[in-house]
Design an enzyme around this catalytic site. Structure first.
Site, PDB file in Angstrom:
ATOM      1  N   SER A  10      -2.456  -3.098   0.306  1.00  0.00           N
ATOM      2  CA  SER A  10      -2.786  -4.476  -0.032  1.00  0.00           C
ATOM      3  C   SER A  10      -3.183  -4.586  -1.499  1.00  0.00           C
ATOM      4  O   SER A  10      -4.214  -4.065  -1.928  1.00  0.00           O
ATOM      5  CB  SER A  10      -3.935  -4.980   0.839  1.00  0.00           C
ATOM      6  OG  SER A  10      -4.328  -6.266   0.439  1.00  0.00           O
ATOM      7  N   HIS A  35       1.785  -5.207   0.180  1.00  0.00           N
ATOM      8  CA  HIS A  35       1.260  -6.393   0.856  1.00  0.00           C
ATOM      9  C   HIS A  35       0.560  -7.274  -0.171  1.00  0.00           C
ATOM     10  O   HIS A  35      -0.354  -6.836  -0.872  1.00  0.00           O
ATOM     11  CB  HIS A  35       0.278  -5.965   1.955  1.00  0.00           C
ATOM     12  CG  HIS A  35      -0.148  -7.080   2.842  1.00  0.00           C
ATOM     13  ND1 HIS A  35       0.617  -7.547   3.886  1.00  0.00           N
ATOM     14  CD2 HIS A  35      -1.282  -7.841   2.843  1.00  0.00           C
ATOM     15  CE1 HIS A  35      -0.016  -8.521   4.499  1.00  0.00           C
ATOM     16  NE2 HIS A  35      -1.169  -8.737   3.876  1.00  0.00           N
ATOM     17  N   ASP A  37      -1.438 -10.756  -0.670  1.00  0.00           N
ATOM     18  CA  ASP A  37      -2.178 -11.845  -0.020  1.00  0.00           C
ATOM     19  C   ASP A  37      -2.277 -13.055  -0.929  1.00  0.00           C
ATOM     20  O   ASP A  37      -2.815 -12.970  -2.032  1.00  0.00           O
ATOM     21  CB  ASP A  37      -3.590 -11.379   0.338  1.00  0.00           C
ATOM     22  CG  ASP A  37      -3.607 -10.401   1.495  1.00  0.00           C
ATOM     23  OD1 ASP A  37      -3.000 -10.697   2.536  1.00  0.00           O
ATOM     24  OD2 ASP A  37      -4.221  -9.319   1.358  1.00  0.00           O
ATOM     25  N   MET A  39      -3.962 -16.682  -1.140  1.00  0.00           N
ATOM     26  CA  MET A  39      -5.037 -17.464  -0.515  1.00  0.00           C
ATOM     27  C   MET A  39      -5.324 -18.713  -1.342  1.00  0.00           C
ATOM     28  O   MET A  39      -5.365 -18.648  -2.572  1.00  0.00           O
ATOM     29  CB  MET A  39      -6.294 -16.599  -0.390  1.00  0.00           C
ATOM     30  CG  MET A  39      -6.072 -15.353   0.453  1.00  0.00           C
ATOM     31  SD  MET A  39      -7.578 -14.382   0.747  1.00  0.00           S
ATOM     32  CE  MET A  39      -7.751 -13.558  -0.832  1.00  0.00           C
ATOM     33  N   HIS A  68       1.945 -12.451   2.276  1.00  0.00           N
ATOM     34  CA  HIS A  68       1.153 -13.011   3.379  1.00  0.00           C
ATOM     35  C   HIS A  68       0.512 -14.315   2.905  1.00  0.00           C
ATOM     36  O   HIS A  68      -0.431 -14.309   2.114  1.00  0.00           O
ATOM     37  CB  HIS A  68       0.095 -11.987   3.793  1.00  0.00           C
ATOM     38  CG  HIS A  68      -0.825 -12.456   4.861  1.00  0.00           C
ATOM     39  ND1 HIS A  68      -2.010 -11.796   5.155  1.00  0.00           N
ATOM     40  CD2 HIS A  68      -0.770 -13.499   5.733  1.00  0.00           C
ATOM     41  CE1 HIS A  68      -2.626 -12.413   6.150  1.00  0.00           C
ATOM     42  NE2 HIS A  68      -1.896 -13.457   6.495  1.00  0.00           N
ATOM     43  N   MET A  70      -1.817 -17.192   3.253  1.00  0.00           N
ATOM     44  CA  MET A  70      -3.011 -17.729   3.918  1.00  0.00           C
ATOM     45  C   MET A  70      -3.311 -19.070   3.273  1.00  0.00           C
ATOM     46  O   MET A  70      -4.304 -19.255   2.565  1.00  0.00           O
ATOM     47  CB  MET A  70      -4.174 -16.738   3.790  1.00  0.00           C
ATOM     48  CG  MET A  70      -3.970 -15.488   4.607  1.00  0.00           C
ATOM     49  SD  MET A  70      -5.340 -14.304   4.487  1.00  0.00           S
ATOM     50  CE  MET A  70      -4.769 -13.347   3.087  1.00  0.00           C
ATOM     51  N   MET A 139      -4.151 -10.284  12.690  1.00  0.00           N
ATOM     52  CA  MET A 139      -5.325 -10.059  11.843  1.00  0.00           C
ATOM     53  C   MET A 139      -6.408  -9.355  12.661  1.00  0.00           C
ATOM     54  O   MET A 139      -6.797  -9.847  13.728  1.00  0.00           O
ATOM     55  CB  MET A 139      -5.851 -11.387  11.297  1.00  0.00           C
ATOM     56  CG  MET A 139      -4.930 -12.085  10.311  1.00  0.00           C
ATOM     57  SD  MET A 139      -4.561 -11.111   8.822  1.00  0.00           S
ATOM     58  CE  MET A 139      -6.217 -10.832   8.159  1.00  0.00           C
ATOM     59  N   ASP A 177      -3.728  -6.027   9.963  1.00  0.00           N
ATOM     60  CA  ASP A 177      -4.327  -6.209   8.644  1.00  0.00           C
ATOM     61  C   ASP A 177      -5.814  -6.470   8.817  1.00  0.00           C
ATOM     62  O   ASP A 177      -6.208  -7.450   9.440  1.00  0.00           O
ATOM     63  CB  ASP A 177      -3.657  -7.402   7.945  1.00  0.00           C
ATOM     64  CG  ASP A 177      -4.206  -7.660   6.550  1.00  0.00           C
ATOM     65  OD1 ASP A 177      -5.079  -6.908   6.091  1.00  0.00           O
ATOM     66  OD2 ASP A 177      -3.742  -8.633   5.920  1.00  0.00           O
TER      67      ASP A 177
END
Length: 221
Positions: A10, A35, A37, A39, A68, A70, A139, A177
């Site tokens: 990540s 990975h 993220d 957000m 990913h 979010m 998650m 994750d």
């Protein structure tokens, strides 16, 4: 057929002043996925990075960019994330008004599709989409912050998902994750996960060495 075991470091836990070197270290260590993220401060409390960062690092590696999202209403930005270099785009079931429309939008831009559920969302809620996506992300912590401990109550969903995939003859990958470390990766692995996101357990003083250790462990399972 046994699913391939994959480590997905990540990037959220990387040293951003040396980001290029960190990416090369995990790639050299054998990681196949990176990975990433994204957000928005709304779906989750934190804010991370977006399209410009992804685009800027795309030329640094051939690893699969596992993006990913979010974020709320993810369909708005699929085209931009795809054009920035995403290979696999995962969105949250809880954030999409029409999950099938998001799936179709991701496919239309040539990316693989992942769908994610938060710890309190039952596996049953995502069953209608299991044969329409390439990956289910479960998650194992509340999304939005790194460094949390894996929630044991989420492992039953991993087991239920693997049982469902096996029963239906699907090839859907199951990713976990949150709180994945070298000393507990066996828990989601034995429950049926085959893609493992790890952040602080990989990035640190010896990013290459820790990546290699995870990859070798997974290769022998």
């Amino acid at each position: 057929m046994k699913p391939k075991m994959i480590l997905a470091p990540s990037m959220l836990s990387a040293d951003f002043k040396n980001l290029g070197e960190e990416i090369k270290a995990v790639e050299k260590g054998g990681a196949e996925f990176l990975h990433i993220d994204v957000m928005d401060g709304i779906f989750v409390p934190s804010i991370s990075f977006g399209m410009p960062v992804i685009k800027s690092i795309r030329s640094a590696t051939d690893m699969v960019f596992d993006v990913h999202l979010m974020i709320v209403d993810p369909i708005r930005y699929i085209k931009e994330f795809a054009s920035s270099g995403a290979d696999l785009i995962t969105f949250h079931l809880e954030a999409a008004e029409d999950p099938q429309a998001v799936i179709d939008e991701i496919r239309s831009h040539g990316c693989k599709v992942g769908i994610s559920i938060k710890p309190k969302t039952p596996f049953e809620d995502v069953i209608p989409y299991m044969d329409k996506v390439d990956m289910l992300l479960i998650m194992t912590v509340e999304p939005g912050f790194g460094g949390q401990k894996m929630m044991p109550e989420t492992i039953g969903k991993v087991r239920a998902a693997r049982d469902y995939v096996t029963e239906k003859g699907l090839t859907t990958d199951i990713q976990v994750d949150g709180g994945v470390k070298y000393d507990n990766i066996n828990i989601p692995l034995e429950a049926g996960a085959n893609i493992f996101v790890a952040g602080s357990a990989v990035f640190g003083a010896d990013t290459f060495g820790e990546t290699k250790r995870f990859v070798e462990y997974l290769a022998n399972r």
